[in-house]
Design an enzyme around this catalytic site. Structure first.
Site, PDB file in Angstrom:
ATOM      1  N   LEU A  35      -4.390 -16.803 -13.083  1.00 17.15           N
ATOM      2  CA  LEU A  35      -4.757 -16.650 -14.497  1.00 17.15           C
ATOM      3  C   LEU A  35      -6.125 -17.246 -14.809  1.00 17.15           C
ATOM      4  O   LEU A  35      -6.352 -17.751 -15.909  1.00 17.15           O
ATOM      5  CB  LEU A  35      -3.680 -17.256 -15.403  1.00 17.15           C
ATOM      6  CG  LEU A  35      -2.255 -16.712 -15.205  1.00 17.15           C
ATOM      7  CD1 LEU A  35      -1.296 -17.416 -16.155  1.00 17.15           C
ATOM      8  CD2 LEU A  35      -2.211 -15.212 -15.390  1.00 17.15           C
ATOM      9  N   ARG A  95      -5.758  -9.985 -11.927  1.00 25.75           N
ATOM     10  CA  ARG A  95      -5.696  -9.101 -13.098  1.00 25.75           C
ATOM     11  C   ARG A  95      -7.016  -9.068 -13.870  1.00 25.75           C
ATOM     12  O   ARG A  95      -7.383  -8.038 -14.436  1.00 25.75           O
ATOM     13  CB  ARG A  95      -4.546  -9.531 -14.010  1.00 25.75           C
ATOM     14  CG  ARG A  95      -3.170  -9.245 -13.430  1.00 25.75           C
ATOM     15  CD  ARG A  95      -2.061  -9.779 -14.321  1.00 25.75           C
ATOM     16  NE  ARG A  95      -0.746  -9.461 -13.797  1.00 25.75           N
ATOM     17  CZ  ARG A  95      -0.099 -10.184 -12.880  1.00 25.75           C
ATOM     18  NH1 ARG A  95      -0.686 -11.272 -12.374  1.00 25.75           N
ATOM     19  NH2 ARG A  95       1.102  -9.836 -12.464  1.00 25.75           N
ATOM     20  N   CYS A 110      -1.275  -5.600  -4.819  1.00 23.57           N
ATOM     21  CA  CYS A 110      -0.605  -4.381  -4.370  1.00 23.57           C
ATOM     22  C   CYS A 110      -0.796  -3.263  -5.379  1.00 23.57           C
ATOM     23  O   CYS A 110      -0.580  -3.443  -6.578  1.00 23.57           O
ATOM     24  CB  CYS A 110       0.883  -4.648  -4.162  1.00 23.57           C
ATOM     25  SG  CYS A 110       1.217  -5.718  -2.755  1.00 23.57           S
ATOM     26  N   TYR A 114       7.526 -13.074   1.297  1.00 29.50           N
ATOM     27  CA  TYR A 114       7.540 -12.041   2.321  1.00 29.50           C
ATOM     28  C   TYR A 114       7.879 -12.644   3.680  1.00 29.50           C
ATOM     29  O   TYR A 114       8.214 -13.819   3.791  1.00 29.50           O
ATOM     30  CB  TYR A 114       6.217 -11.274   2.300  1.00 29.50           C
ATOM     31  CG  TYR A 114       6.007 -10.577   0.972  1.00 29.50           C
ATOM     32  CD1 TYR A 114       6.918  -9.612   0.525  1.00 29.50           C
ATOM     33  CD2 TYR A 114       4.946 -10.903   0.128  1.00 29.50           C
ATOM     34  CE1 TYR A 114       6.773  -8.992  -0.707  1.00 29.50           C
ATOM     35  CE2 TYR A 114       4.789 -10.284  -1.107  1.00 29.50           C
ATOM     36  CZ  TYR A 114       5.706  -9.342  -1.520  1.00 29.50           C
ATOM     37  OH  TYR A 114       5.566  -8.735  -2.735  1.00 29.50           O
ATOM     38  N   ARG A 140      -2.703 -17.075   3.551  1.00 24.35           N
ATOM     39  CA  ARG A 140      -2.269 -17.303   2.178  1.00 24.35           C
ATOM     40  C   ARG A 140      -0.884 -17.923   2.205  1.00 24.35           C
ATOM     41  O   ARG A 140       0.025 -17.408   2.868  1.00 24.35           O
ATOM     42  CB  ARG A 140      -2.236 -16.003   1.369  1.00 24.35           C
ATOM     43  CG  ARG A 140      -2.152 -16.273  -0.133  1.00 24.35           C
ATOM     44  CD  ARG A 140      -2.297 -15.037  -0.974  1.00 24.35           C
ATOM     45  NE  ARG A 140      -2.832 -15.396  -2.287  1.00 24.35           N
ATOM     46  CZ  ARG A 140      -2.855 -14.567  -3.329  1.00 24.35           C
ATOM     47  NH1 ARG A 140      -2.360 -13.346  -3.226  1.00 24.35           N
ATOM     48  NH2 ARG A 140      -3.363 -14.968  -4.475  1.00 24.35           N
ATOM     49  N   GLN A 189      -5.526  -8.158   4.199  1.00 22.60           N
ATOM     50  CA  GLN A 189      -4.395  -9.080   4.216  1.00 22.60           C
ATOM     51  C   GLN A 189      -3.251  -8.423   4.984  1.00 22.60           C
ATOM     52  O   GLN A 189      -2.620  -7.477   4.501  1.00 22.60           O
ATOM     53  CB  GLN A 189      -3.946  -9.420   2.803  1.00 22.60           C
ATOM     54  CG  GLN A 189      -2.859 -10.488   2.768  1.00 22.60           C
ATOM     55  CD  GLN A 189      -2.251 -10.670   1.392  1.00 22.60           C
ATOM     56  OE1 GLN A 189      -1.588  -9.776   0.883  1.00 22.60           O
ATOM     57  NE2 GLN A 189      -2.468 -11.831   0.793  1.00 22.60           N
ATOM     58  N   ALA A 244      -1.715  -6.305   0.277  1.00 23.68           N
ATOM     59  CA  ALA A 244      -0.887  -6.505   1.459  1.00 23.68           C
ATOM     60  C   ALA A 244      -0.842  -5.222   2.275  1.00 23.68           C
ATOM     61  O   ALA A 244      -0.424  -4.167   1.792  1.00 23.68           O
ATOM     62  CB  ALA A 244       0.521  -6.916   1.029  1.00 23.68           C
ATOM     63  N   PRO A 283      -5.924 -10.330  -3.297  1.00 21.84           N
ATOM     64  CA  PRO A 283      -5.092  -9.196  -2.878  1.00 21.84           C
ATOM     65  C   PRO A 283      -4.141  -8.793  -4.009  1.00 21.84           C
ATOM     66  O   PRO A 283      -3.483  -9.643  -4.603  1.00 21.84           O
ATOM     67  CB  PRO A 283      -4.307  -9.745  -1.683  1.00 21.84           C
ATOM     68  CG  PRO A 283      -5.025 -10.985  -1.269  1.00 21.84           C
ATOM     69  CD  PRO A 283      -5.656 -11.532  -2.495  1.00 21.84           C
TER      70      PRO A 283
END
Length: 359
Positions: free
Chosen positions: A312, A335, A27, A196, A242, A112, A61, A25
């Protein structure tokens, strides 16, 4: 030669997935009309991963209520117009197939579900503004387990939720899961990480309540478990959670807490623990490729959970080693997937695997 472990099928509950390279996920903050509906940007964004050969995609999200959005440009599942918009994305993802060993698997997609709590209603990183969006600019009053603002300039102090507010949040997650089913999603993930709403309740750093929702480990985990139970009543497909497995602070949430929580989540019918860390309070995090893999391995070994891990991970040989050594059941690329939506195709080539069509 045997197939690479990364490219072997795996089951998530009753759902069979073609392989173990998945999209994490992320954003995007790109619902520019602030409707919470995915648009053409999201169709291309998620569709590129499906065409690139990823077996499973988790959406960013997706807020269960308007005030649960991280930014005003976040996506949501709090109304039926959003269901119709999501259906277009889901159907396109499903139209892509991967064939492994003579068996075809549709590309799968999960949502999610999230509530940002005290981290809601903030400016996007590229808006050149920090902190909470002013109400006159489209912001709103935040709610949280305790009246503690995020560390940093410009963030509002949230309102502490009362009992009725807590019950409303639980109901909102269940209602969003019902809409996820109507939209055709294959998996629901409950976002309990990165500082969150649910993570705020789990952590002693952000939960200073003295009632049945705060204090002890049992009380701080109650909200997540009740959300899981409420979702399970309306959702019969695989369920993921998660969690931020550590906060990287001596007085914060710990790996032992995460192992204990993972055992409880399995008892409540959760199929997958999506492993991440941090995000609730400033901390020095030892960033390096695979830095969260040891937490995944511990949860697999100590709790017996199916795990997916991010952090990563970009080198196909590194991903293969993580899966083949049993430290995780799937790799969540973030990424690396943004940089290279066709990452699975390159990974298959570099690992010498030509046993699939659709990659």
């Amino acid at each position: 030669m045997p197939d690479p472990a990364l490219f072997t099928p795996v089951s998530l509950g009753d759902l069979e997935l073609a392989h173990r390279a998945w999209v994490a996920p992320m954003c995007m903050y790109s619902s520019e009309d602030r409707s919470g509906e995915p648009n053409d940007f999201h169709l291309v964004h998620y569709g590129s991963f499906a065409q690139g050969g990823f077996a499973f995609i988790l959406t960013e999200a997706t807020a269960v209520s308007p005030i649960g959005r991280i930014s005003p440009q976040d996506l949501g599942l709090w109304n039926d117009d959003q269901v119709a918009a999501w259906r277009k994305v889901v159907d396109f993802v499903h139209s892509n197939e991967i064939t492994v060993g003579g068996k075809s698997y549709p590309v799968r997609i999960g949502t999610q579900l999230a509530h940002a709590g005290r981290k809601a209603g903030i400016h996007r990183q590229w808006d050149d503004k920090n902190g909470s969006v002013a109400i006159e600019d489209g912001g709103w009053e935040d709610v949280a387990p305790s009246a503690l603002a995020i560390d940093g300039k410009g963030y509002v102090v949230p309102t502490e939720l009362d009992e009725s507010g807590i019950q409303s949040v639980i109901a909102e997650f269940a209602a969003a899961a019902l809409r996820a089913d109507a939209a055709g999603f294959d998996v629901v993930e409950i976002h309990g990480a990165h500082g969150y709403r649910i993570n705020q309740v789990l952590s002693p750093l952000s939960n200073h309540r003295q009632d049945e929702w705060g204090g002890s480990f049992e009380n701080r985990t109650r909200l997540l478990l009740e959300v899981v139970d409420a979702v399970q009543k309306v959702w019969s497909k695989p369920l993921s959670v998660r969690i931020s497995t550590v906060e990287w602070l001596s007085d914060g949430w710990s790996l032992d807490d995460s192992i204990q929580l993972s055992r409880l989540l399995l008892e409540h019918g959760v199929d997958l623990i999506n492993v991440t860390s941090g995000g609730n309070a400033p901390a020095k995090i030892p960033l390096a490729p695979g830095y969260q893999v040891p937490m995944s391995a511990a949860i697999k070994d100590e709790a017996g959970a199916l795990t997916a891990v991010a952090g990563l991970i970009a080198d196909p040989r590194h991903a293969e080693e993580i899966i083949s050594s049993g430290q995780a059941d799937a790799i969540m690329l973030a990424r690396a997937a943004l940089r290279e939506p066709h990452w699975p195709q390159r990974a298959a080539h570099e690992l010498g695997w030509d046993g699939a069509k659709g990659l």
